[in-house]
Design a protein around this motif. Structure first.
Motif, PDB file in Angstrom:
ATOM      1  N   TRP A 186       0.812  -1.221   0.000  1.00 24.24           N
ATOM      2  CA  TRP A 186       0.000   0.000   0.000  1.00 24.24           C
ATOM      3  C   TRP A 186       0.844   1.270   0.000  1.00 24.24           C
ATOM      4  O   TRP A 186       0.321   2.367  -0.242  1.00 24.24           O
ATOM      5  CB  TRP A 186      -0.904   0.027   1.233  1.00 24.24           C
ATOM      6  N   ASN A 199       0.071   7.575  -0.412  1.00 24.14           N
ATOM      7  CA  ASN A 199      -0.769   6.794   0.492  1.00 24.14           C
ATOM      8  C   ASN A 199      -0.204   6.807   1.911  1.00 24.14           C
ATOM      9  O   ASN A 199       1.003   6.947   2.108  1.00 24.14           O
ATOM     10  CB  ASN A 199      -0.865   5.335   0.037  1.00 24.14           C
ATOM     11  N   GLN A 239     -16.092   5.691   7.096  1.00 30.15           N
ATOM     12  CA  GLN A 239     -15.353   5.865   5.841  1.00 30.15           C
ATOM     13  C   GLN A 239     -14.376   4.713   5.593  1.00 30.15           C
ATOM     14  O   GLN A 239     -13.761   4.626   4.535  1.00 30.15           O
ATOM     15  CB  GLN A 239     -14.604   7.202   5.833  1.00 30.15           C
ATOM     16  N   ARG A 278      -5.755  11.910   1.325  1.00 34.00           N
ATOM     17  CA  ARG A 278      -4.853  10.803   0.999  1.00 34.00           C
ATOM     18  C   ARG A 278      -5.607   9.488   1.142  1.00 34.00           C
ATOM     19  O   ARG A 278      -6.554   9.372   1.915  1.00 34.00           O
ATOM     20  CB  ARG A 278      -3.643  10.789   1.940  1.00 34.00           C
ATOM     21  N   LYS A 279      -5.174   8.500   0.408  1.00 28.61           N
ATOM     22  CA  LYS A 279      -5.705   7.156   0.589  1.00 28.61           C
ATOM     23  C   LYS A 279      -5.083   6.593   1.856  1.00 28.61           C
ATOM     24  O   LYS A 279      -3.861   6.608   2.018  1.00 28.61           O
ATOM     25  CB  LYS A 279      -5.370   6.264  -0.595  1.00 28.61           C
ATOM     26  N   VAL A 294      -4.908   3.342   4.719  1.00 30.88           N
ATOM     27  CA  VAL A 294      -5.145   1.936   5.063  1.00 30.88           C
ATOM     28  C   VAL A 294      -4.753   1.751   6.525  1.00 30.88           C
ATOM     29  O   VAL A 294      -3.745   2.292   6.984  1.00 30.88           O
ATOM     30  CB  VAL A 294      -4.309   0.994   4.169  1.00 30.88           C
ATOM     31  N   GLU A 296      -9.564  -0.357   4.586  1.00 29.26           N
ATOM     32  CA  GLU A 296      -9.230   0.552   3.489  1.00 29.26           C
ATOM     33  C   GLU A 296     -10.260   1.666   3.428  1.00 29.26           C
ATOM     34  O   GLU A 296     -11.451   1.441   3.666  1.00 29.26           O
ATOM     35  CB  GLU A 296      -9.232  -0.237   2.172  1.00 29.26           C
ATOM     36  N   MET A 297      -9.794   2.868   3.105  1.00 31.20           N
ATOM     37  CA  MET A 297     -10.722   3.987   2.971  1.00 31.20           C
ATOM     38  C   MET A 297     -11.611   3.778   1.752  1.00 31.20           C
ATOM     39  O   MET A 297     -11.124   3.455   0.660  1.00 31.20           O
ATOM     40  CB  MET A 297      -9.950   5.307   2.853  1.00 31.20           C
ATOM     41  N   LYS A 298     -12.902   3.959   1.929  1.00 32.31           N
ATOM     42  CA  LYS A 298     -13.853   3.787   0.839  1.00 32.31           C
ATOM     43  C   LYS A 298     -13.673   4.900  -0.184  1.00 32.31           C
ATOM     44  O   LYS A 298     -13.266   6.031   0.136  1.00 32.31           O
ATOM     45  CB  LYS A 298     -15.290   3.825   1.364  1.00 32.31           C
ATOM     46  N   GLU A 299     -13.978   4.553  -1.413  1.00 30.50           N
ATOM     47  CA  GLU A 299     -13.986   5.574  -2.478  1.00 30.50           C
ATOM     48  C   GLU A 299     -15.127   6.554  -2.230  1.00 30.50           C
ATOM     49  O   GLU A 299     -16.255   6.139  -1.932  1.00 30.50           O
ATOM     50  CB  GLU A 299     -14.150   4.913  -3.835  1.00 30.50           C
ATOM     51  N   LYS A 300     -14.841   7.853  -2.334  1.00 27.48           N
ATOM     52  CA  LYS A 300     -15.885   8.862  -2.140  1.00 27.48           C
ATOM     53  C   LYS A 300     -16.853   8.818  -3.314  1.00 27.48           C
ATOM     54  O   LYS A 300     -16.447   8.757  -4.466  1.00 27.48           O
ATOM     55  CB  LYS A 300     -15.275  10.241  -1.992  1.00 27.48           C
TER      56      LYS A 300
END
Length: 313
Positions: free
Chosen positions: A83, A88, A110, A214-215, A217, A308-312
């Protein structure tokens, strides 16, 4: 849950661990945020289910712990490193287990389990030092530094969040939560389980706000063994280990050289290490007896979450 459907999934699966992980998550799911006063009872009841699941699996899958050990030996830290690209950010929450990760999704909506890899197998033995050595080249995360591959920050607790986070490179953050809260869960402080989830959620939420854009994890270096009652573990005398700390479930062979032959079924080893496997543990005595431990080879210690952060939308 421990019936024909689970057996069918296990028989048909190419890899048993995703099936086992799904069953573990199901145990810890809740419909809504739990009030602090109900959390201890929730943990105790769900841990009884974890005990039954693990006993069922160990009876059904004859080589369960050999499989877990082999995967743990093979772990090279890639579940974190994969990742660390672009800008990230990966947060390693020390001792974060399937329990907190499943519940945290209610506090941190989120975040959700990573679609392509919702869990990983922690390196053996399941101590912080095992992963720190692979990622940072040091035994203690507090001694880690920036590398050619990523920037690094260590956060010792809730009062240590005021640090700068470089934005132009991948960032690895090691947070000593929930570990420092789990250490306080003793016979005299059983209600501290509520603080484990609350403090961890608060710190992770603040970090997510600071890492906005930022993405992100969130994962773990290892899980932990929870044994608040005799319904959570199998008692064994361990006369050869009575002088060693209960909060450790792995020992160097020299430390454990006096194990009795009758206790060999409760341990598994590799290299210089011998670890307690499954639900074997020693009862503690006194008000300071810990209810948590790690280092061993139980499902909740070895299988660690990846959020993992969800896609907006």
């Amino acid at each position: 849950m421990l019936g024909e459907s689970l057996v069918k999934e296990l028989v048909e699966a190419e890899d048993l661990l995703p099936v086992i992980w799904k069953a573990m998550v199901k145990i810890w799911e809740a419909d809504e945020k739990l009030a602090p006063e109900t959390l201890k009872a929730f943990y105790d009841e769900r841990e009884e289910q974890m005990y039954r699941l693990e006993r069922f699996l160990s009876d059904t899958v004859s080589d369960l712990y050999e499989l877990l050990l082999q995967r743990a030996i093979e772990q090279d830290g890639s579940y974190v490193l994969k990742w660390l690209q672009g800008n990230n950010a990966v947060i390693i929450a020390d001792s974060l287990s399937v329990r907190e990760a499943t519940l945290l999704r209610l506090w941190l909506p989120q975040m959700d389990f990573a679609e392509d890899q919702p869990f990983a197998v922690a390196p053996f033995p399941t101590f912080t030092e095992s992963l720190a050595q692979k990622l940072l080249g040091v035994s203690a995360p507090s001694g880690g530094k920036d590398t050619e591959r990523f920037n690094y920050r260590y956060i010792a607790g809730p009062g240590a969040l005021e640090q700068s986070f470089p934005e132009d490179r991948p960032l690895l953050i090691w947070v000593r939560l929930p570990d420092i809260e789990l250490e306080q869960v003793t016979e005299a402080q059983t209600t501290k389980m509520a603080d484990v989830l609350r403090v961890t959620a608060e710190v992770l939420d603040e970090l997510l706000q600071r890492l906005d854009g930022r993405k992100v994890v969130i994962t773990s270096d290892h899980g932990y063994f929870y044994g608040a009652s005799s319904k959570h573990f199998d008692e064994i005398p361990f006369k050869g280990l009575e002088k060693l700390p209960r909060e450790r479930r792995a020992y160097r062979r020299g430390e454990a050289s006096s194990l009795y032959p009758s206790e060999q079924d409760a341990v598994i080893g590799h290299g210089e290490w011998i670890a307690l496997k499954g639900r074997y543990w020693r009862s503690g005595s006194g008000q300071n007896a810990r209810h948590t431990a790690h280092g061993g080879l139980s499902l909740a210690e070895v299988l660690v979450p990846i959020l993992e952060m969800k896609e907006k939308q």
